[in-house]
Design a protein around this motif. Structure first.
Motif, PDB file in Angstrom:
ATOM      1  N   ASN A  34       1.890   6.783  -6.787  1.00 26.48           N
ATOM      2  CA  ASN A  34       0.846   7.735  -7.195  1.00 26.48           C
ATOM      3  C   ASN A  34       1.272   9.175  -6.960  1.00 26.48           C
ATOM      4  O   ASN A  34       0.989  10.064  -7.762  1.00 26.48           O
ATOM      5  CB  ASN A  34      -0.444   7.437  -6.435  1.00 26.48           C
ATOM      6  CG  ASN A  34      -1.081   6.129  -6.847  1.00 26.48           C
ATOM      7  OD1 ASN A  34      -0.878   5.668  -7.976  1.00 26.48           O
ATOM      8  ND2 ASN A  34      -1.837   5.513  -5.954  1.00 26.48           N
ATOM      9  N   GLU A  35       1.969   9.398  -5.839  1.00 22.75           N
ATOM     10  CA  GLU A  35       2.442  10.757  -5.541  1.00 22.75           C
ATOM     11  C   GLU A  35       3.473  11.219  -6.557  1.00 22.75           C
ATOM     12  O   GLU A  35       3.452  12.366  -7.017  1.00 22.75           O
ATOM     13  CB  GLU A  35       3.030  10.788  -4.129  1.00 22.75           C
ATOM     14  CG  GLU A  35       1.984  10.647  -3.028  1.00 22.75           C
ATOM     15  CD  GLU A  35       2.613  10.570  -1.645  1.00 22.75           C
ATOM     16  OE1 GLU A  35       3.875  10.587  -1.578  1.00 22.75           O
ATOM     17  OE2 GLU A  35       1.865  10.521  -0.660  1.00 22.75           O
ATOM     18  N   ILE A  64       0.831  -1.206   0.000  1.00 21.80           N
ATOM     19  CA  ILE A  64       0.000   0.000   0.000  1.00 21.80           C
ATOM     20  C   ILE A  64       0.865   1.256   0.000  1.00 21.80           C
ATOM     21  O   ILE A  64       0.615   2.209  -0.755  1.00 21.80           O
ATOM     22  CB  ILE A  64      -0.943   0.001   1.220  1.00 21.80           C
ATOM     23  CG1 ILE A  64      -1.979  -1.124   1.076  1.00 21.80           C
ATOM     24  CG2 ILE A  64      -1.640   1.347   1.362  1.00 21.80           C
ATOM     25  CD1 ILE A  64      -2.852  -1.283   2.297  1.00 21.80           C
ATOM     26  N   ASN A  65       1.909   1.261   0.827  1.00 25.94           N
ATOM     27  CA  ASN A  65       2.799   2.422   0.884  1.00 25.94           C
ATOM     28  C   ASN A  65       3.527   2.629  -0.437  1.00 25.94           C
ATOM     29  O   ASN A  65       3.724   3.768  -0.887  1.00 25.94           O
ATOM     30  CB  ASN A  65       3.817   2.252   2.011  1.00 25.94           C
ATOM     31  CG  ASN A  65       3.168   2.311   3.390  1.00 25.94           C
ATOM     32  OD1 ASN A  65       2.103   2.926   3.554  1.00 25.94           O
ATOM     33  ND2 ASN A  65       3.799   1.700   4.382  1.00 25.94           N
ATOM     34  N   LYS A 112       2.408   1.810  -3.403  1.00 20.02           N
ATOM     35  CA  LYS A 112       1.444   2.344  -4.366  1.00 20.02           C
ATOM     36  C   LYS A 112       1.191   3.826  -4.123  1.00 20.02           C
ATOM     37  O   LYS A 112       1.065   4.613  -5.076  1.00 20.02           O
ATOM     38  CB  LYS A 112       0.131   1.566  -4.273  1.00 20.02           C
ATOM     39  CG  LYS A 112       0.211   0.153  -4.836  1.00 20.02           C
ATOM     40  CD  LYS A 112      -1.146  -0.537  -4.769  1.00 20.02           C
ATOM     41  CE  LYS A 112      -1.067  -1.927  -5.380  1.00 20.02           C
ATOM     42  NZ  LYS A 112      -2.393  -2.631  -5.305  1.00 20.02           N
ATOM     43  N   LYS A 113       1.123   4.209  -2.861  1.00 18.18           N
ATOM     44  CA  LYS A 113       0.929   5.631  -2.541  1.00 18.18           C
ATOM     45  C   LYS A 113       2.098   6.465  -3.038  1.00 18.18           C
ATOM     46  O   LYS A 113       1.909   7.545  -3.614  1.00 18.18           O
ATOM     47  CB  LYS A 113       0.767   5.799  -1.030  1.00 18.18           C
ATOM     48  CG  LYS A 113      -0.578   5.342  -0.492  1.00 18.18           C
ATOM     49  CD  LYS A 113      -0.671   5.619   1.000  1.00 18.18           C
ATOM     50  CE  LYS A 113      -2.044   5.208   1.543  1.00 18.18           C
ATOM     51  NZ  LYS A 113      -2.133   5.449   3.013  1.00 18.18           N
ATOM     52  N   GLU A 114       3.312   5.969  -2.813  1.00 15.26           N
ATOM     53  CA  GLU A 114       4.491   6.695  -3.282  1.00 15.26           C
ATOM     54  C   GLU A 114       4.514   6.797  -4.797  1.00 15.26           C
ATOM     55  O   GLU A 114       4.867   7.845  -5.369  1.00 15.26           O
ATOM     56  CB  GLU A 114       5.757   5.999  -2.781  1.00 15.26           C
ATOM     57  CG  GLU A 114       5.955   6.093  -1.270  1.00 15.26           C
ATOM     58  CD  GLU A 114       7.211   5.371  -0.812  1.00 15.26           C
ATOM     59  OE1 GLU A 114       7.921   4.823  -1.694  1.00 15.26           O
ATOM     60  OE2 GLU A 114       7.481   5.350   0.398  1.00 15.26           O
TER      61      GLU A 114
END
Length: 287
Positions: A282-283, A275-276, A278-280
């Motif tokens: 996307n950012e 999850i982390n 994927k967040k990175e």
């Protein structure tokens, strides 16, 4: 220290037999547990494992092999569950609940009238350290037959467990696979009774599959993980029970429970890392 922990118990013939019986029973349960988890039949395994008790008592009363009584009783539970579910509006979990609790109570009731030196705890929780050579051969033969059938029909069982509708569409004999899987479940329970008893056998039928399910999404790898964890749990459970002078069945199950906790923690950590990541990603993409 580690060498002494492992080798000292194995110097005794009864420990060698106990280790072999526990590992063989653990392997067949682990293989079948993968299909049970995929099918969602954990409660079915619980029901049949409890339902074998009256068959064991009746077999003892009439002087026939306990294996035959246990298998017949477990098979009766499976067939009765399917019949009641098909001819009533009662859901399967409710049917299983009433059948396995009723048969288990019947077994306890019958056992109270039997005069025997066999202690009830040996039936409920197993007595692998007291296994006799002919009982070890029973475990080997039953496990071998079960594993051979699973090996021959492994792909059909996998499709039926994963998607029974698709299995029926392509022409597989769904009812035959259903009852064959139930028969194999009953056989694996009978093979494991000496190791962990009536109550704890459900853990051997569920824990390895869950551990594999948590660690991978590929069924072949899931089965390898399940078998490996079951072998390790059986091995450690027998050794620990010898050194601390405890019941072997609970030690085996506690070993499996420990592996499940580790697999669950690993799964949670891996999920958070994904999850982390994927967040990175996307950012970075938004920048």
């Amino acid at each position: 220290m580690i060498e002494s922990f492992i080798m000292t118990p194995l110097q005794y013939p009864f420990m060698q037999q106990a280790m072999l019986g526990a590992i063989i029973a653990g392997i067949v349960c682990a293989v079948l547990s993968c299909y049970l988890i995929l099918k969602g039949w954990a409660l079915m395994g619980d029901a049949i494992s409890h339902a074998v008790l009256p068959g064991i008592v009746v077999a003892f009363i009439f002087g026939i092999p306990l294996v035959i009584g246990a298998f017949a009783s477990g098979l009766f539970c499976a067939v009765a569950t399917g019949y009641i579910k098909s001819h009533s509006r009662v859901k399967e979990d409710a049917v299983l609940g009433i059948i396995f609790s009723g048969l288990f109570a019947l077994g306890l009731f019958l056992f109270s009238f039997v005069k025997t030196d066999q202690h009830l705890t040996h039936v409920l929780f197993g007595n692998i350290l007291g296994i006799l050579p002919h009982e070890l051969w029973q475990i080997i033969i039953i496990s071998g037959i079960t594993l051979l059938i699973i090996l021959i029909k492994r792909k059909d069982f996998m499709l039926y467990s994963f998607d029974p509708v698709q299995a029926q569409v392509i022409g597989l004999p769904v009812k035959f696979l259903h009852y064959t899987l139930l028969i194999l479940l009953a056989l694996s329970i009978v093979a494991s009774l000496q190791a962990v008893g009536v109550i704890l056998v459900i853990a051997m039928l569920v824990a390895p599959g869950i551990i594999g399910f948590l660690l991978t999404k590929r069924f072949p790898i899931m089965m390898i993980i399940a078998v490996t964890s079951s072998i390790f749990s059986s091995f450690m459970g027998v050794l620990v029970s010898f050194h601390i002078d405890a019941e072997t069945g609970p030690c085996i199950v506690l070993s499996q429970a420990s592996l499940f906790i580790l697999a669950f923690i690993y799964n949670r950590i891996k999920g958070r890392l994904v999850i982390n990541a994927k967040k990175e990603a996307n950012e970075k993409a938004s920048i």
